[in-house]
Design a protein around this motif. Structure first.
Motif, PDB file in Angstrom:
ATOM      1  N   LEU A 170       0.819  -1.215   0.000  1.00  0.00           N
ATOM      2  CA  LEU A 170       0.000   0.000   0.000  1.00  0.00           C
ATOM      3  C   LEU A 170       0.850   1.260   0.000  1.00  0.00           C
ATOM      4  O   LEU A 170       0.502   2.264  -0.631  1.00  0.00           O
ATOM      5  N   LEU A 171       1.969   1.239   0.707  1.00  0.00           N
ATOM      6  CA  LEU A 171       2.860   2.405   0.707  1.00  0.00           C
ATOM      7  C   LEU A 171       3.355   2.708  -0.703  1.00  0.00           C
ATOM      8  O   LEU A 171       3.427   3.873  -1.123  1.00  0.00           O
ATOM      9  N   ILE A 172       3.687   1.668  -1.436  1.00  0.00           N
ATOM     10  CA  ILE A 172       4.189   1.871  -2.802  1.00  0.00           C
ATOM     11  C   ILE A 172       3.065   2.308  -3.728  1.00  0.00           C
ATOM     12  O   ILE A 172       3.233   3.214  -4.554  1.00  0.00           O
ATOM     13  N   VAL A 173       1.876   1.686  -3.591  1.00  0.00           N
ATOM     14  CA  VAL A 173       0.739   2.061  -4.438  1.00  0.00           C
ATOM     15  C   VAL A 173       0.347   3.519  -4.205  1.00  0.00           C
ATOM     16  O   VAL A 173       0.036   4.258  -5.145  1.00  0.00           O
ATOM     17  N   ARG A 174       0.388   3.948  -2.941  1.00  0.00           N
ATOM     18  CA  ARG A 174       0.028   5.337  -2.637  1.00  0.00           C
ATOM     19  C   ARG A 174       1.046   6.320  -3.195  1.00  0.00           C
ATOM     20  O   ARG A 174       0.703   7.452  -3.543  1.00  0.00           O
ATOM     21  N   GLY A 175       2.300   5.924  -3.241  1.00  0.00           N
ATOM     22  CA  GLY A 175       3.344   6.837  -3.713  1.00  0.00           C
ATOM     23  C   GLY A 175       3.552   8.020  -2.789  1.00  0.00           C
ATOM     24  O   GLY A 175       3.952   9.103  -3.232  1.00  0.00           O
ATOM     25  N   ASP A 176       3.296   7.812  -1.505  1.00  0.00           N
ATOM     26  CA  ASP A 176       3.401   8.905  -0.524  1.00  0.00           C
ATOM     27  C   ASP A 176       4.868   9.104  -0.129  1.00  0.00           C
ATOM     28  O   ASP A 176       5.427   8.347   0.659  1.00  0.00           O
ATOM     29  N   LYS A 177       5.498  10.151  -0.660  1.00  0.00           N
ATOM     30  CA  LYS A 177       6.920  10.381  -0.408  1.00  0.00           C
ATOM     31  C   LYS A 177       7.180  11.003   0.967  1.00  0.00           C
ATOM     32  O   LYS A 177       8.339  11.137   1.378  1.00  0.00           O
ATOM     33  N   SER A 178       6.114  11.352   1.684  1.00  0.00           N
ATOM     34  CA  SER A 178       6.328  11.981   2.993  1.00  0.00           C
ATOM     35  C   SER A 178       6.953  11.024   3.996  1.00  0.00           C
ATOM     36  O   SER A 178       7.554  11.463   4.988  1.00  0.00           O
ATOM     37  N   ILE A 179       6.822   9.719   3.756  1.00  0.00           N
ATOM     38  CA  ILE A 179       7.355   8.747   4.704  1.00  0.00           C
ATOM     39  C   ILE A 179       8.775   8.292   4.325  1.00  0.00           C
ATOM     40  O   ILE A 179       9.355   7.428   4.986  1.00  0.00           O
ATOM     41  N   VAL A 180       9.336   8.871   3.255  1.00  0.00           N
ATOM     42  CA  VAL A 180      10.683   8.479   2.817  1.00  0.00           C
ATOM     43  C   VAL A 180      11.727   8.693   3.907  1.00  0.00           C
ATOM     44  O   VAL A 180      12.562   7.811   4.155  1.00  0.00           O
ATOM     45  N   PRO A 181      11.740   9.840   4.604  1.00  0.00           N
ATOM     46  CA  PRO A 181      12.758  10.010   5.668  1.00  0.00           C
ATOM     47  C   PRO A 181      12.682   8.923   6.738  1.00  0.00           C
ATOM     48  O   PRO A 181      13.723   8.425   7.188  1.00  0.00           O
ATOM     49  N   ALA A 182      11.474   8.545   7.134  1.00  0.00           N
ATOM     50  CA  ALA A 182      11.337   7.496   8.148  1.00  0.00           C
ATOM     51  C   ALA A 182      11.842   6.159   7.619  1.00  0.00           C
ATOM     52  O   ALA A 182      12.495   5.390   8.336  1.00  0.00           O
ATOM     53  N   LEU A 183      11.558   5.884   6.359  1.00  0.00           N
ATOM     54  CA  LEU A 183      12.020   4.634   5.754  1.00  0.00           C
ATOM     55  C   LEU A 183      13.544   4.591   5.673  1.00  0.00           C
ATOM     56  O   LEU A 183      14.164   3.546   5.890  1.00  0.00           O
ATOM     57  N   LYS A 184      14.157   5.734   5.387  1.00  0.00           N
ATOM     58  CA  LYS A 184      15.613   5.761   5.254  1.00  0.00           C
ATOM     59  C   LYS A 184      16.317   5.583   6.594  1.00  0.00           C
ATOM     60  O   LYS A 184      17.471   5.140   6.642  1.00  0.00           O
ATOM     61  N   GLU A 185      15.623   5.921   7.663  1.00  0.00           N
ATOM     62  CA  GLU A 185      16.218   5.729   8.987  1.00  0.00           C
ATOM     63  C   GLU A 185      16.283   4.257   9.381  1.00  0.00           C
ATOM     64  O   GLU A 185      17.193   3.833  10.098  1.00  0.00           O
ATOM     65  N   MET A 186      15.314   3.467   8.899  1.00  0.00           N
ATOM     66  CA  MET A 186      15.178   2.083   9.367  1.00  0.00           C
ATOM     67  C   MET A 186      16.411   1.215   9.133  1.00  0.00           C
ATOM     68  O   MET A 186      16.847   0.494  10.026  1.00  0.00           O
ATOM     69  N   PRO A 187      17.008   1.232   7.948  1.00  0.00           N
ATOM     70  CA  PRO A 187      18.127   0.318   7.725  1.00  0.00           C
ATOM     71  C   PRO A 187      19.386   0.637   8.524  1.00  0.00           C
ATOM     72  O   PRO A 187      20.310  -0.169   8.555  1.00  0.00           O
ATOM     73  N   VAL A 188      19.428   1.802   9.181  1.00  0.00           N
ATOM     74  CA  VAL A 188      20.669   2.178   9.876  1.00  0.00           C
ATOM     75  C   VAL A 188      20.500   2.296  11.387  1.00  0.00           C
ATOM     76  O   VAL A 188      21.468   2.574  12.095  1.00  0.00           O
ATOM     77  N   LYS A 189      19.286   2.060  11.895  1.00  0.00           N
ATOM     78  CA  LYS A 189      19.033   2.265  13.321  1.00  0.00           C
ATOM     79  C   LYS A 189      19.311   1.015  14.140  1.00  0.00           C
ATOM     80  O   LYS A 189      19.280  -0.109  13.641  1.00  0.00           O
ATOM     81  N   GLN A 190      19.533   1.222  15.441  1.00  0.00           N
ATOM     82  CA  GLN A 190      19.832   0.160  16.386  1.00  0.00           C
ATOM     83  C   GLN A 190      18.540  -0.298  17.081  1.00  0.00           C
ATOM     84  O   GLN A 190      17.502   0.351  16.974  1.00  0.00           O
ATOM     85  N   PRO A 191      18.585  -1.413  17.843  1.00  0.00           N
ATOM     86  CA  PRO A 191      17.377  -1.951  18.477  1.00  0.00           C
ATOM     87  C   PRO A 191      16.607  -0.949  19.325  1.00  0.00           C
ATOM     88  O   PRO A 191      15.372  -1.002  19.377  1.00  0.00           O
ATOM     89  N   SER A 192      17.292  -0.028  19.991  1.00  0.00           N
ATOM     90  CA  SER A 192      16.590   0.955  20.829  1.00  0.00           C
ATOM     91  C   SER A 192      15.642   1.821  19.997  1.00  0.00           C
ATOM     92  O   SER A 192      14.589   2.252  20.466  1.00  0.00           O
ATOM     93  N   PHE A 193      16.023   2.067  18.748  1.00  0.00           N
ATOM     94  CA  PHE A 193      15.181   2.852  17.843  1.00  0.00           C
ATOM     95  C   PHE A 193      13.855   2.135  17.593  1.00  0.00           C
ATOM     96  O   PHE A 193      12.782   2.732  17.600  1.00  0.00           O
ATOM     97  N   TRP A 194      13.940   0.807  17.379  1.00  0.00           N
ATOM     98  CA  TRP A 194      12.734   0.048  17.091  1.00  0.00           C
ATOM     99  C   TRP A 194      11.812   0.004  18.310  1.00  0.00           C
ATOM    100  O   TRP A 194      10.593   0.106  18.173  1.00  0.00           O
ATOM    101  N   GLN A 195      12.376  -0.106  19.496  1.00  0.00           N
ATOM    102  CA  GLN A 195      11.581  -0.128  20.716  1.00  0.00           C
ATOM    103  C   GLN A 195      10.815   1.188  20.860  1.00  0.00           C
ATOM    104  O   GLN A 195       9.629   1.207  21.197  1.00  0.00           O
ATOM    105  N   LYS A 196      11.482   2.296  20.567  1.00  0.00           N
ATOM    106  CA  LYS A 196      10.857   3.607  20.699  1.00  0.00           C
ATOM    107  C   LYS A 196       9.790   3.835  19.623  1.00  0.00           C
ATOM    108  O   LYS A 196       8.694   4.343  19.911  1.00  0.00           O
ATOM    109  N   LEU A 197      10.081   3.404  18.391  1.00  0.00           N
ATOM    110  CA  LEU A 197       9.167   3.677  17.290  1.00  0.00           C
ATOM    111  C   LEU A 197       7.913   2.816  17.366  1.00  0.00           C
ATOM    112  O   LEU A 197       6.801   3.274  17.105  1.00  0.00           O
TER     113      LEU A 197
END
Length: 463
Positions: A170-197
């Motif tokens: 659905l994210l791809i079908v919508r083409g909503d670029k507003s969530i791109v910054p959040a997506l780019k953070e995911m591959p580089v964050k540590q476990p504490s980031f996931w707990q908080k998010l």
């Protein structure tokens, strides 16, 4: 059949395969491969075995199946992971599963069908949900279509793969670029980031990173820095994914991406090296092939690298040969062969394989005789036309196969001509094209024939 009890000794067909990726059945089932066999009325559960980068399947049980039914109407045709984290099975619940050619009047199976009234059972169906006493279904009802994009991003970390897949879609079908910054953070964050998010431990952290990378790729928002960070991830599957996605930049001959990728030549994981070799072929010049050869020479303990390159070379050689032969044909003959290439993929590949060399049953037995370089295929036109019109049974070259070659005479003359012309001009065969009018002539000669041919019959008819 097995002689001791007449049970099947191999699959006749399969469909609706899936990897179970839910979280509400025992952990030992997660990642297992499920495939229905509607003729045998069973469902196979297989473990996915990864040996040095080469993936194979192994039955989870010794001489047993996950499900095997004595109900002659049980016809499982699909499996899937559901939003509640459980396994779903679609049962067509049909009396007859065979094609009409196998069940016509005079066949062995027809009296069995009539005696059991299997022909009366149609238009029905069932959906089963596989549950376990120790687990409760996830009762959260999906509302993904109405969910904000930010909420969909959070579902990329859901423990049930159904939610992750549909959120990504659905994210791809919508083409909503507003969530791109959040997506780019995911591959580089540590476990504490996931707990908080996500307000829960990230049991699927590496899977979340993979979904994030592919979502960025689908949104055409992936950038080199995100990939370069993912190249260094501690999880091999994340590194492999990043290599795969980097092909976008390799096709542009991007030197920076190539330089970063070359650091992965010494990656400790075989799958990463295999993906690296596959992706380097995306380079527009010969450099990619040279680098692949270098990887192969440095990794003799990963045989799949050399096997893949050998397969690629054979495929490229076959395509070049087909193109050369194709351009020598008349426009009419080209149209005929083009039509059959589609038919062959739809009808014939399951028994004969892409290369016409046949499909193995898991032992030395074959489903059907090979077509490649077969003297009979390249020989008399009338013989091969007769076989396709009325089928073939009995031993072939002294070997007995599990099934007969079914009659295809219900198809029109052009269909028969196209099939035979394609087989006679591919798979290392070379013989004259067969015309529809030649099929029409043989069809008229054999109009009263109701049974399959045998090789003895064919030899007698040729005299």
């Amino acid at each position: 059949m097995r002689p001791e009890d007449n049970s099947l000794n191999h699959f006749t067909s399969s469909g609706g395969q899936s990897i179970f990726r839910g979280d509400r059945l025992p952990a030992e089932l997660q990642g297992d491969f499920f495939t229905p066999e509607p003729v045998g009325r069973l469902i196979r559960r297989a473990k996915v075995i990864n040996q040095n980068g080469k993936v194979s399947l192994q039955n989870a049980y010794h001489q047993k199946e996950f499900i095997a039914s004595s109900d002659m109407n049980f016809r499982p045709v699909n499996t899937a992971t559901g939003p509640d984290g459980l396994l779903y099975i679609v049962d067509m619940y049909h009396g007859i599963i065979q094609e009409s050619e196998w069940t016509k009047e005079g066949s062995y199976i027809r009296p069995q069908i009539l005696a059991r009234r299997l022909d009366k059972n149609n238009g029905l169906g069932r959906i089963y949900r596989v549950v376990h006493d120790d687990f409760k279904p996830d009762f959260q009802k999906p509302q993904l279509l109405n969910a904000p994009s930010r909420t969909l991003v959070s579902y990329l970390n859901y423990p049930n793969g159904w939610w992750r897949d549909n959120a990504q879609k659905l994210l791809i079908v919508r083409g909503d670029k507003s969530i791109v910054p959040a997506l780019k953070e995911m591959p580089v964050k540590q476990p504490s980031f996931w707990q908080k998010l996500f307000s829960r431990p990230a049991k699927t952290e590496h899977l979340t990173k993979i979904h994030a990378l592919w979502t960025l790729e689908g949104l055409e928002a992936i950038d080199k820095n995100t990939l370069f960070q993912a190249f260094k991830d501690e999880n091999a599957q994340v590194r492999k994914t990043a290599v795969w996605i980097s092909e976008k930049f390799l096709k542009q001959n991007d030197s920076e991406t190539l330089q970063q990728l070359q650091t992965l030549q010494n990656d400790p994981n075989p799958e990463v090296k295999i993906q690296l070799a596959l992706s380097l072929r995306a380079l527009p010049d010969n450099l990619g092939n040279l680098l692949v050869q270098e990887i192969i020479s440095k990794n003799p303990t990963i045989p799949l690298l050399a096997e893949s390159e050998k397969s690629r070379f054979k495929t490229a050689e076959a395509i070049a040969r087909r193109k050369e032969e194709f351009h020598k044909l008349t426009p009419l003959d080209r149209a005929l062969l083009t039509k059959e290439s589609v038919i062959f993929q739809q009808v014939c590949v399951a028994c004969y394989g892409q290369d016409g060399k046949g499909i193995a049953l898991g032992s030395n037995d074959m489903v059907a005789p090979p077509l490649s370089r077969l003297k009979r295929i390249n020989g008399d036109k009338a013989t091969v036309i007769r076989i396709l019109l009325n089928g073939l049974s009995g031993p072939v070259e002294g070997k007995t196969y599990p099934d007969v070659m079914p009659a295809m005479g219900h198809n029109d003359d052009e269909w028969i001509a196209a099939v035979l012309s394609y087989v006679r001009n591919d798979m290392y065969n070379k013989a004259p094209i067969i015309r529809p009018e030649e099929v029409k002539e043989i069809r008229a000669q054999t109009a009263n024939r109701q049974k399959y041919w045998t090789l003895d019959d064919l030899e007698a008819s040729a005299k």
